[in-house]
Enzyme design. Structure first.
Site, PDB file in Angstrom:
ATOM      1  N   ASP A 406      -9.810   8.580  15.030  1.00  0.00           N
ATOM      2  CA  ASP A 406      -8.498   7.606  14.802  1.00  0.00           C
ATOM      3  C   ASP A 406      -7.459   8.286  15.404  1.00  0.00           C
ATOM      4  O   ASP A 406      -7.436   9.546  15.438  1.00  0.00           O
ATOM      5  CB  ASP A 406      -8.179   7.231  13.365  1.00  0.00           C
ATOM      6  N   GLU A 525       7.707   2.377   8.335  1.00  0.00           N
ATOM      7  CA  GLU A 525       8.887   1.423   7.644  1.00  0.00           C
ATOM      8  C   GLU A 525       9.775   2.493   6.881  1.00  0.00           C
ATOM      9  O   GLU A 525      10.977   2.201   6.979  1.00  0.00           O
ATOM     10  CB  GLU A 525       8.054   0.743   6.150  1.00  0.00           C
ATOM     11  N   ARG A 620       5.522   4.754  18.793  1.00  0.00           N
ATOM     12  CA  ARG A 620       4.918   3.507  18.184  1.00  0.00           C
ATOM     13  C   ARG A 620       6.108   2.498  18.123  1.00  0.00           C
ATOM     14  O   ARG A 620       7.467   2.745  17.690  1.00  0.00           O
ATOM     15  CB  ARG A 620       4.551   3.829  16.933  1.00  0.00           C
ATOM     16  N   ASP A 815      -8.178   8.741   8.856  1.00  0.00           N
ATOM     17  CA  ASP A 815      -7.367   9.027   7.562  1.00  0.00           C
ATOM     18  C   ASP A 815      -7.140   7.589   6.634  1.00  0.00           C
ATOM     19  O   ASP A 815      -6.490   7.849   5.727  1.00  0.00           O
ATOM     20  CB  ASP A 815      -6.008   9.806   7.916  1.00  0.00           C
TER      21      ASP A 815
END
Length: 1153
Positions: A406, A525, A620, A815
């Site tokens: 990942d 967030e 991101r 993870d």
């Protein structure tokens, strides 16, 4: 019972799809109601009880083919007249079964002990109008349970009330999913007022909900409250359910009604059996066992046939000294043949090593501790050590060919920082608490540009207002407010909790925002809310259905009407709010592919362009949008949501339809760019793994620009690589054509390294009909990056590689919960102890704190585990061939009369005592190469790849060596002592027991010294068990044969060993035979090492030279002033001369190391 079914993944059977729970067990008064039966609240994690341990454990152990085989042999020995005592098979079998049973019984006792602690924990329940203390196991479905602060919930409870006026509470679910953030749970308004026992006793309510299921994040139900003859129905969801194992935080106490208890709680339903993974070594071991079983059957059949061939002559069929009985003459020839065959089977059965299994289990179990003890795998910052969840796959760490990883939280830190944003088509970046438009610096004069520079200083806002940018200011403020309100973040205040239960916003006037700490299940967030707080729009609290933000010093309160939760399919989340002015608005944030298609107004194209630019920088991205509802629109929205939320059947489907209806006709406000920095030493680790021959695939859910940027920065893709793309394919034909083009490009570019980027949609098409072509392209690429991947797609990719014709060994590392399916699918699954919970760690085979630890885990520990167990397995087969082949050869000299060569005690103890410890210690401590060399030269990992040390030819070599040594033992003893049987001083002749003991003595010494020759890394334990085993054999034999033991029925070995050792010829024979067997082995090793050394052997020479130089330097420094120092220096000089002569000789012969 169904208990064991659900532990292996099956939900318990129920007659109905829903269950009805009467709060406080106040059942209907009419007589026709039959209460449903529910499980009690006992947790049972143990496998056995005191009554079923013996039969159940024996059943499980005899399912192993080797154990079952030896049980059959033991029974055969009991039923027919066999040449060896049943003890010879029964005792080793009993030893193996007993050791395994003790180990499993102890582990189950620990589980019983833990269960009793949990089941006996004190709890308080409301019964008969008062608060009663009882044990956890006595809670029934329908009981009202009181839980105090910092206590764990003893069952799955629907929250009825708390000490807060709004009926909310905060919990942590760290023991369930590892998330340490505070989560807010809610009670319905009608029950939140019941804060005393008397009020709860008067409550008339019925909970209807789904039957138990394992999904922690799904709960569908409704509660019906009867007040003054009127029934009020409220929906229940995951936000109303308090899960067993979670802990109450920041709340004095709560009351909840138990809906799922004991083994029906969600925590218990997640105790599932993982699919059993088997290592390549174990598969090879089973194949070798089958080959040896064939050898055993062949020897037994051949011996039986030769016996009858020999007995075809009358003089051998019934000699004068061994007349047959009448019963033997009249017995059936077929039955006699079968009886003889079984007797030979028993005689040769030790060629199958029963103790191999128990030794392998002990080696794996004890060897796994080294990973946890390795301080190089310890992460000091988080105080986390590497952990082993299963020891069955240790050696598989040394065989990895494909690594699937990942990105977020695995290659990166998962520590997000808000960096850039796009608002109304204009790009901004954050600089020192300021939101600076592109092209400006943070210290630009406020009036030097028509663009807006927003900054915060001690929470006082100063904004230059120009008329022509007022619209832009409004958009920016709306964007910041949307980011500050569209989330599920919780706040912790670093001050006394005296305000809990009072005004939740009282803090705003009493201390600065620096005392606030945000908690979020998603690091994105948290980074966004912290970013807007630095800029000047701070989220300051949430109380019930009220959210407060502080906008540049001005407090604003919004009423939270609905939360449209995030899910992986929609890939967005929304909140519907009532603004301070009374309007209704929805704020939505999510992936650009999940938001922009549903937007109709705003700077859509500019935002899409900016999102791509952010992604190219490795950020991101999330797109933020809004929509204002008219009163009529909101009424329709509210009606749809309420209907969907209260549905008991197909609730998820109805909610998805409602969400799709609401999240439409959006107005794009902008986009955010959050940075997730790489973990330490990720590029170096990926490069080391690549040099070790391991292909690295990155599987991520990020958009492809972000993923490519991170792949370049972490070294997964090189700048010189030719990056191939399989993106946005819309049909099977289009996908197939693109794959063919890529295959042609790869063939044309022979020199260039290739990297492949594929997205989730294209991957689905490629896997549907073009698997073979897709795999050809992938295998031709040095690195593969799969982006926009769903969790199940990750598992499908791993399965595709795993089941390809080459059957490569795969390793998956991740993870988060979205990596669990990939981790469980791969041959070896590794969980990273990250910040996305502990689901990956709990479901993995091994867990480490950082990606960089993979290098040592694979290159060092994997290398050691593999070479140790590979030698262990082959050595066991070798020493058992040495053991039984002389028995087979002996039959040619005793007319196949099934006479045993060895005493029964020797047969029994050979594998248990005389030869077991040296190989066990070897398999725990052996190191062919120093760990530093293994890390410095990752190419050494290739030497052991593809199960090379357990290949068929290697196995054939060890087997042939065993037969060769066995022939040497038998015929060497026969030639040296067989012809002259009167070698004793008193003229007494040697018998068959003396001959067999000589063969056995030579064998024990030879097989032990053979292992000593294989040992590269000597410790004091190796010396102790190697020489100690030989000494133990001699001491035991002297005592066993030198004393008359009253409990033995016969004692054929009395004084045999003493007489053997008193004979000089016997000592001569032992020395000659041992040297004859081992000298060729020594010569082979010397020649191979000097003429054609492997890279591993070359590294051993480097290690040895370093050690010699270090020793020489130390000796010289200690002996400079001594006469003996001169002698040592002269000796060292002489050794150097010999070394030079050896090198010259090798060069002259044309051999270059």
């Amino acid at each position: 019972s169904w208990l064991w079914l659900h532990q292996c993944g099956f939900d318990p059977p129920h007659q109905s799809d829903t269950r009805t729970v009467y709060v406080a067990n106040r059942f209907p008064e009419h007589g026709h109601y039959i209460p449903q039966r529910f499980a009690d609240n006992r947790i049972i994690s143990s496998k056995y009880t005191i009554w079923n341990f013996v039969p159940k454990n024996l059943f499980e152990q005899f399912r192993r083919i080797a154990n079952f085989y030896f049980l059959i042999i033991f029974l055969v020995q009991l039923m027919i007249d066999t040449p060896t005592s049943p003890v010879t098979s029964g005792l080793p079998l009993f030893f193996v079964i007993t050791v395994t049973a003790i180990k499993q019984g102890y582990e189950d006792w620990l589980r019983h002990k833990a269960d009793n602690e949990v089941n006996g924990a004190p709890v308080f329940v409301v019964r008969s109008g008062s608060l009663v203390q009882t044990r956890s196991k006595n809670i029934r479905v329908g009981d009202i349970v009181r839980v105090a602060k910092d206590e764990t919930f003893p069952a799955d409870l629907v929250l009825l009330s708390s000490d807060r006026a709004d009926g909310t509470c905060h919990i942590t679910t760290a023991s369930l999913d590892g998330e340490t953030n505070l989560k807010t749970h809610f009670s319905v308004p009608e029950t939140s007022v019941c804060q005393s026992v008397s009020q709860l006793e008067a409550l008339h309510a019925v909970v209807e909900c789904q039957q138990p299921e394992a999904d922690l994040y799904r709960f569908v139900g409704r509660v019906t409250i009867t007040q003054q003859g009127e029934e009020i129905v409220r929906p229940l969801g995951p936000e109303n359910l308090l899960l067993r194992g979670a802990r109450l935080k920041n709340t004095k106490e709560i009351f909840g009604v138990a809906v799922y208890t004991g083994m029906e709680s969600k925590m218990a339903l997640n105790y599932k059996c993982k699919s059993q993974k088997r290592s390549a070594v174990e598969k090879s071991m089973n194949s070798f066992l089958i080959i040896y079983l064939v050898i055993l059957l062949s020897e037994a059949i051949l011996s039986t046939i030769l016996k009858y061939a020999w007995q075809s002559e009358d003089k051998w069929n019934e000699p004068f000294y061994n007349q047959k009985t009448e019963q033997e003459r009249n017995s059936s020839p077929i039955l006699q043949f079968i009886s003889d065959f079984l007797a030979f089977l028993v005689l040769y059965n030790f060629i199958i090593p029963i103790s191999l299994y128990v030794t392998v289990e002990m080696q794996k179990f004890l060897g796994s501790f080294f990973i946890g003890w390795d301080m190089d795998l310890y992460h000091e910052e988080s105080n986390q050590k590497a952990q082993v969840n299963t020891s069955d796959l240790n050696e598989e760490l040394g065989q990895v060919e494909y690594l699937f990883t990942d990105k977020t939280g695995t290659l990166t830190e998962n520590e997000m920082q808000f960096r850039e944003c796009s608002i109304n088509g204009i790009k901004y970046r954050e600089m020192n608490g300021k939101l600076v438009p592109e092209g400006m610096t943070g210290d630009s004069p406020s009036g030097s540009s028509p663009q807006l520079v927003i900054h915060i200083n001690n929470h006082v806002k100063s904004v230059p207002f120009f008329h022509r940018v007022s619209v832009q200011i409004t958009e920016e403020l709306l964007f910041l407010k949307a980011v500050s309100l569209c989330h599920t973040v919780q706040i912790s205040y670093n001050k006394s909790e005296s305000w809990l239960g009072g005004d939740p916003f009282s803090h705003t006037n009493s201390f600065s925002f620096s005392h606030m700490e945000y908690y979020a299940s998603s690091p994105d967030e948290k980074a966004l809310v912290e970013g807007t707080k630095r800029i000047g729009v701070a989220f300051t609290g949430c109380s019930g259905d009220t959210m407060e933000i502080n906008t540049f010093g001005k407090s604003e309160k919004y009423k939270l009407l609905h939360v449209l939760e995030f899910d992986p399919n929609r890939r967005r989340m929304s909140v519907i709010l009532q603004t301070p002015s009374g309007g209704k608005v929805i704020f939505t944030k999510g992936a650009e592919s999940a938001v922009l298609p549903f937007a109709t107004t705003g700077e859509i194209e500019k935002t899409r362009l900016h999102v791509d630019e952010f992604a190219l920088k490795g950020l991101r991205t999330l797109v933020v949008a809004c929509r204002h509802f008219s009163p009529e629109e909101y009424i329709a929205v509210n009606k749809r949501l309420t209907f969907a939320r209260t549905a008991l059947q197909r609730r998820e489907e109805k909610l998805q339809q409602a969400f799709a209806y609401i999240e439409n006709n959006l107005h794009v406000l902008g986009a955010t760019g959050v940075e997730d920095k790489l973990q330490d030493k990720v590029p170096e680790t990926i490069e080391v793994l690549r040099l070790a021959g391991i292909k690295v695939w990155v599987l991520t859910g990020d958009k492809h620009e972000t993923a490519v940027s991170v792949s370049l920065s972490c070294g997964h893709f090189h700048r010189t690589m030719n990056i191939l793309e399989l993106l946005q394919q819309r049909s099977d034909n289009e996908c197939a054509e693109q794959l063919r083009r890529l295959a042609r490009r790869i063939k044309e570019d022979h020199v260039i390294q290739h990297g492949l980027v594929v997205d989730g949609a294209s991957l689905s098409l490629a896997l549907r009909e073009h698997e073979k072509l897709f795999m050809e392209v992938c295998k031709s690429c040095s690195a593969v990056l799969c982006c926009r991947m769903a969790p199940l797609q990750k598992a499908k990719v791993v399965r595709l590689l795993k089941t390809s014709p080459e059957k490569p060994i795969t390793l998956a590392v991740g993870d988060g919960a979205n990596d669990v399916s990939m981790i469980q699918e791969a041959h070896v699954g590794i969980g990273i102890m990250g910040k996305e919970g502990r689901q990956a760690v709990r479901n993995s085979d091994y867990a480490i704190a950082r990606f960089k630890f993979l290098a040592k885990l694979l290159l060092v520990h994997g290398h050691f585990y593999y070479i140790r167990i590979a030698t262990l397995v082959q050595y066991f087969f070798y020493k058992n061939v040495c053991f039984i082949t002389p028995q087979f050869l002996y039959q040619f000299f005793c007319l196949f009369s099934q006479q045993t060569l060895y005493d029964s005690v020797y047969l029994t103890l050979y594998n248990i005592c005389f030869t077991s410890l040296p190989i066990l210690v070897y398999s725990l401590f052996e190191q062919l190469v120093h760990p530093d060399i293994l890390q410095a030269k990752p190419g050494l990992y290739r030497d052991i790849s593809k199960n090379s040390l357990l290949s068929f030819w290697t196995f054939l070599y060890w087997t042939a060596l065993g037969f060769t040594h066995a022939f040497a033992f038998f015929f060497g003893s026969y030639l040296l002592m067989g012809e002259d049987t009167s070698l004793m001083s008193n003229g007494q002749m040697f018998g068959n027991w003396t001959f067999g003991t000589l063969v056995f003595t030579v064998m024990v010494i030879t097989v032990t010294l053979k292992l000593a020759l294989e040992t590269q890394f000597w410790t004091w334990m190796n010396h102790f068990v190697t020489w100690g085993s030989i000494a133990f054999y001699f001491i035991f034999s002297l005592f066993y044969g030198g004393i008359i033991w009253p409990f033995l029925h016969t004692q054929d070995m009395y004084f045999v060993f003493v007489q053997l050792l008193s004979c000089g010829s016997a000592w001569f024979a032992i020395v000659i035979i041992v040297l004859t067997c081992l000298f060729p082995e020594v010569m082979k090793k010397v020649l191979y090492r000097h003429l054609c050394p492997t890279s591993t052997q070359k590294s051993q020479v480097i290690t040895s030279r370093k050690a010699v130089r270090f020793t020489v330097v130390n000796i010289r420094s200690m002996t400079d002033c001594c006469h003996c120092g001169n002698l040592l220096n002269n000796g060292i000089h002489f050794c150097n001369v010999l070394q030079s002569l050896r090198e010259m000789l090798r060069v002259a012969l044309g051999f270059v190391e």
